[in-house]
Scaffold this active site. Structure first.
Site, PDB file in Angstrom:
ATOM      1  N   GLY A  32       0.827  -1.194   0.000  1.00 50.65           N
ATOM      2  CA  GLY A  32       0.000   0.000   0.000  1.00 50.65           C
ATOM      3  C   GLY A  32       0.860   1.241   0.000  1.00 50.65           C
ATOM      4  O   GLY A  32       2.090   1.154   0.087  1.00 50.65           O
ATOM      5  N   GLY A  34       0.631   5.644   1.240  1.00 55.24           N
ATOM      6  CA  GLY A  34      -0.145   6.746   1.796  1.00 55.24           C
ATOM      7  C   GLY A  34       0.379   8.038   1.231  1.00 55.24           C
ATOM      8  O   GLY A  34       0.957   8.053   0.136  1.00 55.24           O
ATOM      9  N   LYS A  35       0.192   9.108   1.971  1.00 54.05           N
ATOM     10  CA  LYS A  35       0.608  10.413   1.495  1.00 54.05           C
ATOM     11  C   LYS A  35       2.130  10.465   1.318  1.00 54.05           C
ATOM     12  O   LYS A  35       2.630  11.034   0.359  1.00 54.05           O
ATOM     13  CB  LYS A  35       0.147  11.482   2.493  1.00 54.05           C
ATOM     14  CG  LYS A  35      -0.117  12.817   1.864  1.00 54.05           C
ATOM     15  CD  LYS A  35      -0.957  13.686   2.789  1.00 54.05           C
ATOM     16  CE  LYS A  35      -1.159  15.069   2.185  1.00 54.05           C
ATOM     17  NZ  LYS A  35      -1.783  15.990   3.135  1.00 54.05           N
ATOM     18  N   PHE A  36       2.841   9.873   2.285  1.00 55.17           N
ATOM     19  CA  PHE A  36       4.292   9.987   2.257  1.00 55.17           C
ATOM     20  C   PHE A  36       5.017   8.654   2.199  1.00 55.17           C
ATOM     21  O   PHE A  36       6.195   8.611   1.881  1.00 55.17           O
ATOM     22  CB  PHE A  36       4.786  10.754   3.488  1.00 55.17           C
ATOM     23  CG  PHE A  36       4.251  12.150   3.567  1.00 55.17           C
ATOM     24  CD1 PHE A  36       4.657  13.113   2.644  1.00 55.17           C
ATOM     25  CD2 PHE A  36       3.336  12.500   4.544  1.00 55.17           C
ATOM     26  CE1 PHE A  36       4.162  14.400   2.709  1.00 55.17           C
ATOM     27  CE2 PHE A  36       2.835  13.798   4.608  1.00 55.17           C
ATOM     28  CZ  PHE A  36       3.253  14.748   3.696  1.00 55.17           C
ATOM     29  N   ASP A 150      -5.942   9.862  13.021  1.00 54.68           N
ATOM     30  CA  ASP A 150      -6.099   9.554  11.599  1.00 54.68           C
ATOM     31  C   ASP A 150      -6.777   8.197  11.416  1.00 54.68           C
ATOM     32  O   ASP A 150      -6.381   7.402  10.565  1.00 54.68           O
ATOM     33  CB  ASP A 150      -4.729   9.594  10.906  1.00 54.68           C
ATOM     34  CG  ASP A 150      -4.827   9.833   9.395  1.00 54.68           C
ATOM     35  OD1 ASP A 150      -5.920  10.210   8.902  1.00 54.68           O
ATOM     36  OD2 ASP A 150      -3.805   9.631   8.712  1.00 54.68           O
TER      37      ASP A 150
END
Ligand code: ADP
Ligand code: MG
Length: 321
Positions: A32, A34-36, A150
């Site tokens: 996967g 994510g943003k970073f 989050d």
């Protein structure tokens, strides 16, 4: 040591500087991103065991983010004995990145079942079990003065999908320590799951996570996102107005207790929201699961559970709505 923004940047784990590839082989596709971060499956050469390696750059948008990553590590250390938080195995650091070697949650994000059609979607019975696990993990964090900030389907993983396994909470990148003497006010998180106090720039508390769990439970049960609008602006407006569609149409085939559980969480005022411990004591999660599809009005008295669950306490459940 805690800084002003509620981050802890001292860690116990030894940060290894030898090449990650000395000790691990990358296998398969990425798990996967994510943003970073990019997360890839890997096998530890010495043991043959599978793990998930989370690769994060220390500089993002020209800013040094090493402290944020150390904060994430410190929360994982704190929660190392909690079964519903993904375990941290090792940490590697290169000149440009930090690699967290985590327990691999092979079932992937619960996101997939949240948007799935009937065959793959969760049953209410599944959601009861998973929500209990999420609350158990989050109660542990809250009891230790940590907020996740989050919680959303992309950060809640499963150990397996068929059969449906157990929850592993991941991504403590936004987590903060909270204590009585500190007010954290920051704009954080993902629009759909963000609590009204964040949008109003009011203090963050453990109740902020409870809002997200309310949204999450709504999505898991209905496949619909309660506040999602056409754009970010509209989503924020929907949240700050706190209007939620609890109609039969949306909750077709879902028990009234489940709806009541969500209502204890999606309260605009943080003080009115149920805590994680209160959530765990809600009748929806305590032995009335067999009554799915039964309207609340026809339920037997809540203080006379007819079935006792494997690990249930001898005393009667305390109804908390
Ligand atoms: P970010 O901080 O960039 O959002 P995450 O920690 O959420 O990074 O990881 C990004 C994605 O990688 C997750 O949404 C999930 O799909 C996958 N992932 C993260 N940790 C694991 C893990 N331990 N096991 C399996 N997949 C993982
Ligand atoms: Mg994430």
């Amino acid at each position: 040591m805690m800084n002003k923004r509620g981050m802890v940047t001292t860690v116990q784990t030894r940060i290894r500087t030898e090449p990650f590839s000395n000790n691990y082989d990358l296998v398969g596709r990425e798990l996967g991103r994510g943003k970073f971060a990019v997360v890839k499956k890997c096998v530890e050469k010495a043991t043959g065991k599978e793990h998930a390696a989370k690769f994060q750059r220390k500089r993002r948008k020209g800013q040094d983010c090493r402290g944020d990553i150390l904060n994430e590590i410190s929360v994982l250390e704190l929660a190392k004995d909690n079964p519903y938080v993904a375990g941290l195995h090792e940490v590697y650091e290169t000149h440009s990145e930090i690699i967290l070697v985590l327990e691999c949650a092979a079932g992937g994000e619960i996101f997939n079942q949240c948007v799935a059609d009937n065959d793959d979607a969760f049953t209410e019975q599944d959601v009861i079990r998973l929500t209990h696990q999420i609350l158990t993990g989050v109660a542990f964090l809250h009891n230790n003065n940590v907020v996740h900030l989050d919680l959303k389907p992309q950060n809640l993983l499963l150990t397996s999908t068929q059969p449906l396994g157990d929850i592993r909470i991941v991504d403590f990148g936004l987590s903060r320590r909270i204590d009585a003497h500190m007010e954290v006010r920051e704009i954080l998180g993902t629009p759909e799951y963000v609590a009204p106090e964040i949008l109003n720039f009011e203090p963050i508390s453990t109740a902020t996570d409870m809002w997200s769990i309310g949204v999450l439970t709504y999505v898991m049960l209905t496949g619909e996102s309660p506040f999602l609008g056409e754009d970010k602006q509209e989503t924020f407006l929907n949240i700050t107005q706190g209007v939620v569609d609890y109609s039969q149409e949306v909750f077709e085939g879902v028990s009234a207790l489940a709806v009541n559980f969500i209502q204890t969480l999606l309260c605009l005022s943080p003080e009115d929201r149920a805590s994680a411990e209160e959530g765990l004591n809600h009748p929806w999660l305590n032995g009335h699961a067999s009554l799915t599809h039964t309207p609340l009005a026809t339920l037997p008295s809540l203080d006379e559970p007819e079935t006792s669950q494997s690990e249930s306490e001898p005393e009667s459940p305390s109804p908390s709505p």
